[in-house]
Write a protein that holds these residues in place. Structure first.
Motif, short mmCIF file in Angstrom:
data_model
loop_
_atom_site.label_atom_id
_atom_site.label_comp_id
_atom_site.label_asym_id
_atom_site.label_seq_id
_atom_site.Cartn_x
_atom_site.Cartn_y
_atom_site.Cartn_z
N ALA A 131 21.25 14.33 46.63
CA ALA A 131 22.04 14.78 47.78
C ALA A 131 22.59 13.57 48.52
O ALA A 131 22.12 12.44 48.35
N ASP A 132 23.60 13.82 49.34
CA ASP A 132 24.12 12.81 50.26
C ASP A 132 23.97 13.26 51.71
O ASP A 132 24.06 12.44 52.62
N ALA A 133 23.76 14.54 51.92
CA ALA A 133 23.55 15.07 53.28
C ALA A 133 22.97 16.47 53.16
O ALA A 133 23.17 17.16 52.15
N PHE A 134 22.23 16.88 54.17
CA PHE A 134 21.84 18.28 54.27
C PHE A 134 22.26 18.79 55.64
O PHE A 134 22.50 18.02 56.57
N TYR A 135 22.40 20.10 55.75
CA TYR A 135 22.88 20.72 56.99
C TYR A 135 21.78 21.54 57.65
O TYR A 135 20.99 22.20 56.97
N GLU A 136 21.76 21.50 58.96
CA GLU A 136 20.93 22.39 59.75
C GLU A 136 21.74 22.87 60.95
O GLU A 136 22.67 22.19 61.38
N TRP A 137 21.35 24.02 61.48
CA TRP A 137 22.08 24.63 62.59
C TRP A 137 21.22 24.60 63.86
O TRP A 137 20.07 25.07 63.85
N GLU B 127 11.94 12.71 64.14
CA GLU B 127 12.47 12.70 65.50
C GLU B 127 13.97 12.99 65.55
O GLU B 127 14.48 13.49 66.56
N LEU B 128 14.67 12.70 64.46
CA LEU B 128 16.11 12.95 64.42
C LEU B 128 16.41 14.43 64.21
O LEU B 128 17.32 14.99 64.83
N ALA B 129 15.64 15.07 63.35
CA ALA B 129 15.91 16.47 63.01
C ALA B 129 15.29 17.46 64.00
O ALA B 129 15.78 18.59 64.13
N GLU B 130 14.25 17.05 64.68
CA GLU B 130 13.50 17.99 65.53
C GLU B 130 14.33 18.69 66.59
O GLU B 130 14.14 19.89 66.83
N PRO B 131 15.29 18.02 67.25
CA PRO B 131 16.08 18.74 68.25
C PRO B 131 16.96 19.85 67.65
O PRO B 131 17.42 20.73 68.38
N VAL B 132 17.18 19.79 66.35
CA VAL B 132 18.06 20.75 65.70
C VAL B 132 17.29 21.86 65.00
O VAL B 132 17.67 23.03 65.06
N HIS B 133 16.19 21.49 64.33
CA HIS B 133 15.45 22.50 63.55
C HIS B 133 13.98 22.12 63.46
O HIS B 133 13.64 20.94 63.59
N ARG C 38 20.57 26.09 67.48
CA ARG C 38 20.89 27.28 68.26
C ARG C 38 21.29 26.86 69.68
O ARG C 38 20.51 26.23 70.39
N ILE C 39 22.50 27.19 70.07
CA ILE C 39 23.00 26.87 71.41
C ILE C 39 22.68 28.01 72.38
O ILE C 39 22.20 27.79 73.49
N ASP C 40 22.94 29.22 71.95
CA ASP C 40 22.56 30.41 72.72
C ASP C 40 22.38 31.55 71.73
O ASP C 40 22.35 31.33 70.51
N SER C 41 22.24 32.77 72.23
CA SER C 41 21.94 33.90 71.35
C SER C 41 23.04 34.20 70.34
O SER C 41 22.80 34.85 69.33
N ARG C 42 24.24 33.70 70.60
CA ARG C 42 25.37 33.99 69.71
C ARG C 42 25.92 32.76 69.00
O ARG C 42 26.78 32.90 68.12
N THR C 43 25.46 31.59 69.38
CA THR C 43 26.11 30.37 68.90
C THR C 43 25.12 29.42 68.24
O THR C 43 24.05 29.14 68.78
N LYS C 44 25.48 28.95 67.05
CA LYS C 44 24.74 27.90 66.36
C LYS C 44 25.71 26.78 65.99
O LYS C 44 26.83 27.06 65.56
N LYS C 45 25.26 25.55 66.16
CA LYS C 45 26.13 24.41 65.88
C LYS C 45 25.58 23.64 64.67
O LYS C 45 24.41 23.26 64.66
N PRO C 46 26.41 23.43 63.63
CA PRO C 46 25.91 22.76 62.43
C PRO C 46 25.91 21.24 62.58
O PRO C 46 26.81 20.65 63.17
N PHE C 47 24.87 20.63 62.02
CA PHE C 47 24.75 19.17 61.96
C PHE C 47 24.48 18.76 60.53
O PHE C 47 23.82 19.47 59.76
N ALA C 48 24.98 17.58 60.17
CA ALA C 48 24.69 16.98 58.86
C ALA C 48 23.73 15.82 59.05
O ALA C 48 23.76 15.13 60.08
N PHE C 49 22.89 15.61 58.04
CA PHE C 49 21.89 14.54 58.08
C PHE C 49 22.00 13.71 56.80
O PHE C 49 21.89 14.25 55.70
#
Length: 212
Positions: free
Chosen positions: A102-108, A158-164, A110-121
């Motif tokens: 792989a070169d990156a993986f994605y996680e989302w 520590e990098l991924a924890e705020p996201v997932h 959650r911003i609120d009950s309707r919104t998720k923001k994707p990040f690449a790692f």
């Protein structure tokens, strides 16, 4: 979990990175959005030669004893804390460990009950890397023999924890051989199943999955 990843590197780059002759590789194209149930290249040890080889497998682990391949819909990831004891993965963990390039993986996030923001790692260096995986070969009741894989997950760094709350197990290149070598099946390398150092990675927001 890890439900999407990208593999931008060319076959030539991956052949060099994993120590495989390019002419021995099956053909596959780069992808910015590898999805569950898709066919992806996996690195494993050849049963006869003991050398590394690329094989094309479906993402979604189907155990050798399964009568229905649909079990693979829920087995794209395996919790590393459970694979040594869980009947679904136990034998593969002893004898059929693999690498998923792989070169990156994605996680989302959650911003609120309707919104998720994707990040690449990915890596700070921009280099490719490998998830720790397990693979299996089975013969479903109907259809041809099937080879499948799952990606192992662990606690987030520590990098991924705020996201997932989970992240894939990423292996250091110097651990590739030990991870795939069957060695003593009663003593698999469980010490490698840990979060990857956050300082070696970077993350960035993407507007859509595959838009890295």
């Amino acid at each position: 979990m890890c439900g999407r990843f990208a593999r931008r590197s060319t076959q030539e780059v991956l052949a060099d990175w994993f120590g495989v002759e390019p002419e021995d590789m099956p053909w596959f194209a780069p992808t910015h959005n590898a999805t569950p149930q898709s066919t992806q290249p996996v690195v494993r040890l050849n049963n006869e030669t003991g050398k590394r080889e690329f094989a094309l497998m479906r993402w979604g682990f189907v155990p050798y004893w399964a009568k229905d391949a649909k079990v693979g819909y829920s087995t794209i990831n395996a919790r590393s804390e459970e694979v040594a004891a869980k009947p679904l993965y136990r034998e593969a963990f002893k004898r059929r460990r693999c690498l998923i390039p792989a070169d990156a993986f994605y996680e989302w996030q959650r911003i609120d009950s309707r919104t998720k923001k994707p990040f690449a790692f990915g890596m700070q260096s921009g280099a490719p890397y490998a998830f720790a995986g397990l693979w299996e070969r089975c013969k479903p009741k109907e259809g041809d023999p099937l080879e499948t894989f799952t990606i192992l997950t662990t606690d987030p760094n520590e990098l991924a924890e705020p996201v997932h709350n989970r992240m894939p197990v990423i292996l250091e290149p110097h651990d590739y051989t030990r991870w795939m070598d069957p060695g003593d099946p009663t003593r698999p390398p469980t010490d490698l199943l840990r979060p990857y150092p956050a300082e070696k990675m970077r993350s960035w927001a993407v507007s859509m999955v595959g838009g890295i």
